[in-house]
Motif scaffolding. Structure first.
Motif, PDB file in Angstrom:
ATOM      1  N   ALA A 186       0.665  -1.137   0.051  1.00 18.99           N
ATOM      2  CA  ALA A 186      -0.066  -0.050  -0.106  1.00 18.99           C
ATOM      3  C   ALA A 186       0.944   1.269   0.113  1.00 18.99           C
ATOM      4  O   ALA A 186       0.414   2.160  -0.457  1.00 18.99           O
ATOM      5  N   VAL A 187       2.124   1.376   0.638  1.00 21.39           N
ATOM      6  CA  VAL A 187       2.853   2.336   0.518  1.00 21.39           C
ATOM      7  C   VAL A 187       3.354   2.627  -0.990  1.00 21.39           C
ATOM      8  O   VAL A 187       3.151   3.816  -1.382  1.00 21.39           O
ATOM      9  N   LYS A 188       3.610   1.531  -1.572  1.00 26.35           N
ATOM     10  CA  LYS A 188       3.739   1.812  -3.056  1.00 26.35           C
ATOM     11  C   LYS A 188       2.712   2.404  -3.799  1.00 26.35           C
ATOM     12  O   LYS A 188       2.754   3.400  -4.646  1.00 26.35           O
ATOM     13  N   GLY A 189       1.515   1.890  -3.335  1.00 26.39           N
ATOM     14  CA  GLY A 189       0.188   2.317  -4.062  1.00 26.39           C
ATOM     15  C   GLY A 189      -0.306   3.767  -3.924  1.00 26.39           C
ATOM     16  O   GLY A 189      -0.510   4.603  -4.761  1.00 26.39           O
ATOM     17  N   VAL A 190       0.247   4.366  -2.725  1.00 25.70           N
ATOM     18  CA  VAL A 190      -0.250   5.482  -2.402  1.00 25.70           C
ATOM     19  C   VAL A 190       0.595   6.573  -3.104  1.00 25.70           C
ATOM     20  O   VAL A 190       0.253   7.662  -3.626  1.00 25.70           O
ATOM     21  N   ILE A 191       1.840   6.200  -3.215  1.00 26.21           N
ATOM     22  CA  ILE A 191       2.695   7.251  -3.563  1.00 26.21           C
ATOM     23  C   ILE A 191       2.623   7.049  -5.263  1.00 26.21           C
ATOM     24  O   ILE A 191       2.603   8.234  -5.977  1.00 26.21           O
ATOM     25  N   ILE A 199      -0.819  15.664  -8.325  1.00 31.13           N
ATOM     26  CA  ILE A 199       0.169  15.963  -7.546  1.00 31.13           C
ATOM     27  C   ILE A 199       0.067  16.362  -6.001  1.00 31.13           C
ATOM     28  O   ILE A 199      -0.050  17.702  -5.881  1.00 31.13           O
ATOM     29  N   VAL A 200      -0.207  15.579  -5.158  1.00 36.79           N
ATOM     30  CA  VAL A 200      -0.402  16.027  -3.618  1.00 36.79           C
ATOM     31  C   VAL A 200       0.261  15.139  -2.796  1.00 36.79           C
ATOM     32  O   VAL A 200       1.010  14.151  -3.322  1.00 36.79           O
ATOM     33  N   GLY A 201       0.428  15.616  -1.468  1.00 40.33           N
ATOM     34  CA  GLY A 201       1.064  14.611  -0.545  1.00 40.33           C
ATOM     35  C   GLY A 201       2.595  14.646  -0.709  1.00 40.33           C
ATOM     36  O   GLY A 201       3.225  15.302  -1.502  1.00 40.33           O
ATOM     37  N   PHE A 202       2.836  13.364  -0.256  1.00 44.25           N
ATOM     38  CA  PHE A 202       4.536  12.976  -0.580  1.00 44.25           C
ATOM     39  C   PHE A 202       4.589  13.034  -2.010  1.00 44.25           C
ATOM     40  O   PHE A 202       6.036  13.068  -2.757  1.00 44.25           O
ATOM     41  N   GLY A 203       3.845  12.491  -3.119  1.00 49.32           N
ATOM     42  CA  GLY A 203       3.985  12.580  -4.451  1.00 49.32           C
ATOM     43  C   GLY A 203       4.399  13.922  -5.060  1.00 49.32           C
ATOM     44  O   GLY A 203       5.177  14.055  -5.829  1.00 49.32           O
ATOM     45  N   ALA A 204       3.658  14.885  -4.481  1.00 52.25           N
ATOM     46  CA  ALA A 204       4.198  16.411  -4.863  1.00 52.25           C
ATOM     47  C   ALA A 204       5.393  16.525  -4.583  1.00 52.25           C
ATOM     48  O   ALA A 204       6.280  17.340  -5.210  1.00 52.25           O
ATOM     49  N   LEU A 205       5.915  16.270  -3.242  1.00 48.32           N
ATOM     50  CA  LEU A 205       7.244  16.428  -2.475  1.00 48.32           C
ATOM     51  C   LEU A 205       7.936  15.980  -3.562  1.00 48.32           C
ATOM     52  O   LEU A 205       9.182  16.599  -3.939  1.00 48.32           O
ATOM     53  N   PHE A 206       8.139  14.620  -3.846  1.00 47.09           N
ATOM     54  CA  PHE A 206       8.808  13.874  -4.758  1.00 47.09           C
ATOM     55  C   PHE A 206       8.996  14.640  -5.992  1.00 47.09           C
ATOM     56  O   PHE A 206      10.182  14.680  -6.708  1.00 47.09           O
ATOM     57  N   LYS A 207       7.902  14.915  -6.550  1.00 44.66           N
ATOM     58  CA  LYS A 207       7.876  15.425  -7.948  1.00 44.66           C
ATOM     59  C   LYS A 207       8.409  17.031  -8.023  1.00 44.66           C
ATOM     60  O   LYS A 207       9.491  17.123  -8.696  1.00 44.66           O
ATOM     61  N   GLU A 216      18.924  16.449  -1.413  1.00 39.61           N
ATOM     62  CA  GLU A 216      19.023  16.025   0.123  1.00 39.61           C
ATOM     63  C   GLU A 216      17.536  16.183   0.432  1.00 39.61           C
ATOM     64  O   GLU A 216      17.106  15.358   1.284  1.00 39.61           O
ATOM     65  N   HIS A 217      16.650  17.020   0.002  1.00 44.85           N
ATOM     66  CA  HIS A 217      15.310  16.998   0.117  1.00 44.85           C
ATOM     67  C   HIS A 217      14.511  15.732  -0.188  1.00 44.85           C
ATOM     68  O   HIS A 217      13.585  15.262   0.604  1.00 44.85           O
ATOM     69  N   PHE A 218      14.792  15.294  -1.198  1.00 42.62           N
ATOM     70  CA  PHE A 218      14.325  14.109  -1.953  1.00 42.62           C
ATOM     71  C   PHE A 218      14.489  12.853  -1.085  1.00 42.62           C
ATOM     72  O   PHE A 218      13.584  12.151  -0.651  1.00 42.62           O
ATOM     73  N   TRP A 219      15.689  12.926  -0.810  1.00 43.77           N
ATOM     74  CA  TRP A 219      16.194  11.568   0.283  1.00 43.77           C
ATOM     75  C   TRP A 219      15.462  11.644   1.568  1.00 43.77           C
ATOM     76  O   TRP A 219      15.165  10.811   2.272  1.00 43.77           O
ATOM     77  N   ALA A 220      15.620  12.971   1.951  1.00 37.40           N
ATOM     78  CA  ALA A 220      15.236  13.131   3.387  1.00 37.40           C
ATOM     79  C   ALA A 220      13.507  12.651   3.499  1.00 37.40           C
ATOM     80  O   ALA A 220      13.260  11.901   4.571  1.00 37.40           O
ATOM     81  N   ALA A 221      12.836  13.171   2.430  1.00 36.84           N
ATOM     82  CA  ALA A 221      11.222  12.645   2.349  1.00 36.84           C
ATOM     83  C   ALA A 221      11.086  11.129   2.302  1.00 36.84           C
ATOM     84  O   ALA A 221      10.333  10.558   2.801  1.00 36.84           O
ATOM     85  N   LEU A 222      11.958  10.461   1.442  1.00 40.90           N
ATOM     86  CA  LEU A 222      12.119   9.105   1.011  1.00 40.90           C
ATOM     87  C   LEU A 222      12.613   8.408   2.523  1.00 40.90           C
ATOM     88  O   LEU A 222      11.709   7.291   2.658  1.00 40.90           O
ATOM     89  N   LEU A 223      13.461   9.249   3.489  1.00 38.97           N
ATOM     90  CA  LEU A 223      13.952   8.276   4.676  1.00 38.97           C
ATOM     91  C   LEU A 223      12.507   8.259   5.378  1.00 38.97           C
ATOM     92  O   LEU A 223      12.296   7.214   6.197  1.00 38.97           O
ATOM     93  N   VAL A 224      11.803   9.408   5.506  1.00 39.38           N
ATOM     94  CA  VAL A 224      10.622   9.475   6.415  1.00 39.38           C
ATOM     95  C   VAL A 224       9.835   8.371   5.965  1.00 39.38           C
ATOM     96  O   VAL A 224       8.954   7.631   6.803  1.00 39.38           O
ATOM     97  N   LEU A 225       9.460   8.228   4.736  1.00 37.97           N
ATOM     98  CA  LEU A 225       8.544   7.478   4.291  1.00 37.97           C
ATOM     99  C   LEU A 225       8.918   5.824   4.436  1.00 37.97           C
ATOM    100  O   LEU A 225       7.939   4.995   4.668  1.00 37.97           O
ATOM    101  N   PHE A 226      10.365   5.570   4.329  1.00 41.59           N
ATOM    102  CA  PHE A 226      10.842   4.227   4.601  1.00 41.59           C
ATOM    103  C   PHE A 226      10.587   3.923   6.094  1.00 41.59           C
ATOM    104  O   PHE A 226      10.407   2.872   6.601  1.00 41.59           O
TER     105      PHE A 226
END
Length: 251
Positions: A186-191, A199-207, A216-226
């Motif tokens: 589901a984590v994969k599905g929501v992103i 483009i909302v939520g974490f998807g918007a941040l990654f974009k 640095e921001h990209f990997w920081a958000a990814l670390l939180v998600l992981f």
């Protein structure tokens, strides 16, 4: 992890990978992988911001609602398939098909049917999570000893009482295993839903971070998600181990 015959705890493995990440980042081999220390500093900076917390809230809402639907539909359907040969023959080919299919390709179909909004993102989460829940719930029911069911009926239990008192509890280890795997999917599905649908939520941040090369921001958000996915998976794994004694009663 075992190295030269010595078992290394998970924390040691994470520390090793963190050191390697820091070294590779310091060597500046690629701009796509900044040093871990810079990522952690950025993480501390962006987590308290309103935009980050808003993205986390939007993502968490779709994630939770999607999982509730997947569990609420998947567990009863899996139990029904494990209990009924007719239902199993009707639904099992479809469950196996969707479990092995490239589900990302089906997201545009959901977009056409339900539009560009939160409903489509939630349904994408359901699409990714539900099939493994159904399959593991079915496996749990099929592992139940027939003597348990016969005993319930001998004491005058009706179908609902047998469902509630026998099938759910006796199949609980497999049901929890399916839920744990469903949550990970589901984590994969929501992103994917947030990136492809709207483009909302974490998807918007990654974009945003990816398009501006703010790695640095990209990997920081990814670390939180992981980290959140890891905590959820480990919590469910702990709960799964706590109820393993139910499996012994099916032998």
């Amino acid at each position: 992890m075992v190295i030269f015959g010595h078992r290394i705890p998970m924390v040691g493995s994470l520390i090793l990978w963190a050191i390697l990440w820091e070294i590779v980042g310091r060597l500046e081999i690629t701009i796509l992988l900044p040093p871990l220390s810079a990522v952690l500093v950025t993480l501390v900076e962006i987590v308290p911001t309103r935009s980050f917390m808003s993205a986390l809230g939007v993502t968490a809402y779709a994630f939770v609602i999607g999982n509730v639907i997947a569990i609420g539909v998947g567990v009863p359907l899996g139990i029904l398939m494990g209990r009924s040969i007719i239902a199993d023959r009707i639904f099992l080919p479809w469950v196996n098909l969707f479990l092995s299919a490239p589900l990302t390709a089906l997201v545009p179909v959901i977009m056409v049917l339900f539009g560009l909004g939160q409903t489509t993102i939630i349904l994408t989460v359901v699409l990714f999570a539900i099939w493994i829940i159904v399959l593991d719930s079915r496996a749990g029911v099929r592992s139940i000893s027939p003597s348990l069911v016969e005993m319930a009926h001998s004491f005058g239990a009706n179908r609902w009482q047998a469902f509630r008192g026998i099938y759910v509890w006796a199949a609980l280890p497999e049901i929890l295993a399916g839920i744990r795997l469903g949550v990970i999917r589901a984590v994969k599905g929501v992103i994917i839903g947030q990136i492809l649908v709207s483009i909302v939520g974490f998807g918007a941040l990654f974009k945003l971070y990816g398009s501006r090369f703010l790695m640095e921001h990209f990997w920081a958000a990814l670390l939180v998600l992981f980290a959140l996915a890891f905590i959820l998976a480990e919590s469910l794994a702990w709960l799964e181990r706590r109820v393993e004694f139910y499996a012994a009663s099916r032998g």
